[in-house]
Design an enzyme around this catalytic site. Structure first.
Site, PDB file in Angstrom:
ATOM      1  N   LYS A 245       2.146 -12.765  13.570  1.00 33.68           N
ATOM      2  CA  LYS A 245       2.546 -12.760  12.158  1.00 33.68           C
ATOM      3  C   LYS A 245       2.479 -14.215  11.698  1.00 33.68           C
ATOM      4  CE  LYS A 245       6.121 -10.699   9.224  1.00 33.68           C
ATOM      5  NZ  LYS A 245       5.252  -9.998   8.283  1.00 33.68           N
TER       6      LYS A 245
HETATM    7  C1  PLP Z   1       0.429  -6.899   7.774  1.00 32.42           C
HETATM    8  C2  PLP Z   1       1.686  -6.187   8.140  1.00 32.42           C
HETATM    9  N1  PLP Z   1       1.611  -5.020   8.814  1.00 32.42           N
HETATM   10  C3  PLP Z   1       2.715  -4.340   9.158  1.00 32.42           C
HETATM   11  C4  PLP Z   1       3.979  -4.793   8.836  1.00 32.42           C
HETATM   12  C5  PLP Z   1       5.188  -4.014   9.244  1.00 32.42           C
HETATM   13  O1  PLP Z   1       5.884  -4.684  10.260  1.00 32.42           O
HETATM   14  P1  PLP Z   1       7.464  -4.547  10.417  1.00 32.42           P
HETATM   15  O2  PLP Z   1       7.758  -3.097  10.455  1.00 32.42           O
HETATM   16  O3  PLP Z   1       7.737  -5.218  11.719  1.00 32.42           O
HETATM   17  O4  PLP Z   1       8.083  -5.229   9.267  1.00 32.42           O
HETATM   18  C6  PLP Z   1       4.101  -5.998   8.144  1.00 32.42           C
HETATM   19  C7  PLP Z   1       5.424  -6.547   7.809  1.00 32.42           C
HETATM   20  O5  PLP Z   1       5.934  -7.349   8.525  1.00 32.42           O
HETATM   21  C8  PLP Z   1       2.933  -6.715   7.794  1.00 32.42           C
HETATM   22  O6  PLP Z   1       3.023  -7.865   7.119  1.00 32.42           O
END
Ligand code: PLP
Length: 310
Positions: free
Chosen positions: A157
């Site tokens: 991330k």
């Molecule tokens: C590109 C992306 N995909 C998926 C998610 C979902 O991840 P999470 O459930 O850990 O927030 C996020 C958010 O963080 C994201 O930015």
């Protein structure tokens, strides 16, 4: 955004307006940062952070993938977040830890640059709106494909990687839709611009696997667990674009958005949120707000209510 009183920066609590960086901060130029999106909710036990440990683990892993040494340990960041929420007197909030290459070094070689850490917390309502959570949103498949593992690290991330999501979001917002869905480089369904995706077909839940360049979502993991516990089969497999249009139900999952039904994709009507979406959404909301005893260990309580009142 609703400003709070304090932000935590490199070990200190500073006033919101004083949380500043130099304009030559490395991360500002090259996107050399990693971050998390976390939420805390009001529960009967007090304010509680949903799956805090998992988010801090992912933050550390994202940093490691970019060879960024974390100047603070997970327990320090956890304690700092607790204190920050308390000092800001927030009952529920969004939490944004950011680890980034700081000021002092320019050029692409980052390993000599400092690593700074900040945590911000603020009140933030449903990312795709309360109405979206209730009635479903309109989504469009973006012409931009999700970043490929050949060029970046979908599992991380990382700040710079989000230019991909920003392009997709801009494109579909300009076209009048609520959210974008990105395909992976092979043309299979990947995820939303900031959410993972689930598709219901023949009563089973389908979701793209890790090899489809998804972010390993913590909400996704929670929903897979909840769905299984409720007796719905979950299959991680590649999903063809047309399966979105043929689906009985589709929903998105993410910390900011939570669980959001999709009622229309590329102008194909899916209809009002279906039974499976509703059942999983209700249980997920219970888990977030501390009403589901079976998922109580997912909550990191900031200050136990009993300790406040005693
Ligand atoms: C590109 C992306 N995909 C998926 C998610 C979902 O991840 P999470 O459930 O850990 O927030 C996020 C958010 O963080 C994201 O930015």
């Amino acid at each position: 955004m609703e400003p709070s009183d304090f932000i935590w920066m490199n070990g200190d609590f500073v006033a919101w307006d004083e949380a500043k960086v130099h304009v030559l901060t490395h991360g500002l130029h090259y996107g050399t940062g990693v971050f998390e999106g976390i939420r805390a909710y009001e529960t009967d036990r007090g304010t509680a952070i949903f799956r805090h440990t998992e988010h801090l683990d992912r933050l550390a892993k994202s940093a490691e993938l970019y060879y960024m040494p974390m100047p603070f340990g997970r327990e320090q960041l956890r304690a700092a977040t607790h204190e920050l929420i308390t000092r800001n007197d927030l009952q529920s909030c969004y939490i944004r830890p950011l680890v980034f290459r700081g000021y002092g070094t320019m050029g692409l070689f980052p390993l000599d640059a400092t690593v700074d850490v900040a945590i911000a917390v603020w009140e933030w309502g449903a990312y795709l709106g309360d109405e979206g959570k209730r009635a479903g949103i309109r989504a469009k498949v973006s012409s931009w494909r999700r970043i490929s593992p050949a060029g970046l690290i979908p599992h991380a991330k990382a700040s710079g990687q989000y230019l991909n999501s920003v392009l997709a979001k801009e494109e579909t917002a300009k076209a009048g839709y609520d959210e974008s869905i990105l395909l992976d480089q092979r043309g299979f369904v990947c995820e939303g611009s900031g959410e993972n995706i689930f598709v219901v077909r023949d009563g089973a839940l389908l979701t793209p696997p890790h090899t489809a360049a998804i972010l390993d979502g913590i909400t996704r993991k929670s929903v897979i667990q909840i769905a299984g516990d409720l007796g719905y089969p979950v299959v991680e497999r590649d999903i063809a674009r047309a399966e979105l249009y043929l689906a009985e139900e589709v929903f998105l999952t993410g910390t900011a958005a939570e669980l959001v039904p999709v009622r229309e994709i590329d102008d194909h009507e899916l209809g009002a949120p279906g039974e499976i979406t509703r059942a999983i959404q209700a249980k997920f909301e219970d888990a977030l707000h501390g009403r589901a005893q079976e998922y109580a260990e997912w909550l990191d309580v900031v200050i136990e209510r009993s300790k406040v009142t005693s």
